[in-house]
Design a protein around this motif. Structure first.
Motif, PDB file in Angstrom:
ATOM      1  N   VAL A  48      46.507  68.251  56.669  1.00 23.90           N
ATOM      2  CA  VAL A  48      47.932  68.068  56.912  1.00 23.90           C
ATOM      3  C   VAL A  48      48.594  67.734  55.578  1.00 23.90           C
ATOM      4  O   VAL A  48      48.148  66.837  54.864  1.00 23.90           O
ATOM      5  CB  VAL A  48      48.184  66.940  57.938  1.00 23.90           C
ATOM      6  CG1 VAL A  48      49.673  66.710  58.133  1.00 23.90           C
ATOM      7  CG2 VAL A  48      47.497  67.267  59.264  1.00 23.90           C
ATOM      8  N   VAL A  49      49.657  68.487  55.247  1.00 22.89           N
ATOM      9  CA  VAL A  49      50.332  68.328  53.958  1.00 22.89           C
ATOM     10  C   VAL A  49      51.828  68.125  54.208  1.00 22.89           C
ATOM     11  O   VAL A  49      52.439  68.886  54.963  1.00 22.89           O
ATOM     12  CB  VAL A  49      50.130  69.570  53.067  1.00 22.89           C
ATOM     13  CG1 VAL A  49      50.800  69.396  51.713  1.00 22.89           C
ATOM     14  CG2 VAL A  49      48.647  69.884  52.893  1.00 22.89           C
ATOM     15  N   ALA A  50      52.401  67.111  53.575  1.00 26.47           N
ATOM     16  CA  ALA A  50      53.849  66.904  53.635  1.00 26.47           C
ATOM     17  C   ALA A  50      54.524  68.054  52.892  1.00 26.47           C
ATOM     18  O   ALA A  50      54.012  68.525  51.865  1.00 26.47           O
ATOM     19  CB  ALA A  50      54.219  65.576  52.996  1.00 26.47           C
ATOM     20  N   PRO A  51      55.680  68.523  53.390  1.00 23.99           N
ATOM     21  CA  PRO A  51      56.352  69.665  52.760  1.00 23.99           C
ATOM     22  C   PRO A  51      56.584  69.510  51.254  1.00 23.99           C
ATOM     23  O   PRO A  51      56.472  70.479  50.513  1.00 23.99           O
ATOM     24  CB  PRO A  51      57.678  69.751  53.516  1.00 23.99           C
ATOM     25  CG  PRO A  51      57.371  69.193  54.864  1.00 23.99           C
ATOM     26  CD  PRO A  51      56.382  68.083  54.605  1.00 23.99           C
ATOM     27  N   ARG A  52      56.855  68.298  50.798  1.00 28.05           N
ATOM     28  CA  ARG A  52      57.138  68.116  49.367  1.00 28.05           C
ATOM     29  C   ARG A  52      55.911  68.336  48.486  1.00 28.05           C
ATOM     30  O   ARG A  52      56.040  68.489  47.267  1.00 28.05           O
ATOM     31  CB  ARG A  52      57.727  66.731  49.119  1.00 28.05           C
ATOM     32  CG  ARG A  52      56.772  65.612  49.399  1.00 28.05           C
ATOM     33  CD  ARG A  52      57.404  64.270  49.211  1.00 28.05           C
ATOM     34  NE  ARG A  52      56.454  63.230  49.543  1.00 28.05           N
ATOM     35  CZ  ARG A  52      56.743  61.975  49.636  1.00 28.05           C
ATOM     36  NH1 ARG A  52      57.971  61.571  49.396  1.00 28.05           N
ATOM     37  NH2 ARG A  52      55.819  61.092  49.949  1.00 28.05           N
ATOM     38  N   PHE A  53      54.696  68.342  49.073  1.00 22.62           N
ATOM     39  CA  PHE A  53      53.472  68.523  48.290  1.00 22.62           C
ATOM     40  C   PHE A  53      52.840  69.909  48.438  1.00 22.62           C
ATOM     41  O   PHE A  53      51.840  70.194  47.788  1.00 22.62           O
ATOM     42  CB  PHE A  53      52.430  67.466  48.681  1.00 22.62           C
ATOM     43  CG  PHE A  53      52.877  66.070  48.388  1.00 22.62           C
ATOM     44  CD1 PHE A  53      53.187  65.657  47.099  1.00 22.62           C
ATOM     45  CD2 PHE A  53      52.987  65.144  49.419  1.00 22.62           C
ATOM     46  CE1 PHE A  53      53.600  64.366  46.832  1.00 22.62           C
ATOM     47  CE2 PHE A  53      53.392  63.839  49.162  1.00 22.62           C
ATOM     48  CZ  PHE A  53      53.703  63.446  47.866  1.00 22.62           C
ATOM     49  N   VAL A  54      53.416  70.766  49.267  1.00 24.42           N
ATOM     50  CA  VAL A  54      52.804  72.074  49.535  1.00 24.42           C
ATOM     51  C   VAL A  54      52.645  72.892  48.257  1.00 24.42           C
ATOM     52  O   VAL A  54      51.581  73.454  47.997  1.00 24.42           O
ATOM     53  CB  VAL A  54      53.608  72.855  50.596  1.00 24.42           C
ATOM     54  CG1 VAL A  54      53.160  74.295  50.686  1.00 24.42           C
ATOM     55  CG2 VAL A  54      53.464  72.177  51.948  1.00 24.42           C
TER      56      VAL A  54
END
Length: 69
Positions: free
Chosen positions: A48-54
């Motif tokens: 699971v990745v937060a959008p800001r780190f994609v």
């Protein structure tokens, strides 16, 4: 045509970094295990990745030679 190793799936408030073959899964497992003391969430085989780190995660994978979609 090269085989895709990872797919990023957009689920709105989160992205899933889904490994698409056994080598990619092993790499993701080892990478998560290697960073002791850090917080990460897995959903099945995916990270699971937060959008800001994609973009950062995708860049790191491609820099390591993985094919990302």
């Amino acid at each position: 045509m090269q085989q895709v190793d990872y797919r990023f799936e957009n689920h709105g408030s989160i992205f899933l970094c889904q490994p698409l073959n056994a080598d990619a899964k092993d790499n993701l497992d080892k990478g998560c295990d290697a960073v002791l003391g850090t917080f990460h969430i897995r959903w099945g085989d995916a990270l699971v990745v937060a959008p800001r780190f994609v973009n950062d995660v995708a860049k790191q994978l491609t820099d390591e030679g993985w094919i990302v979609e």
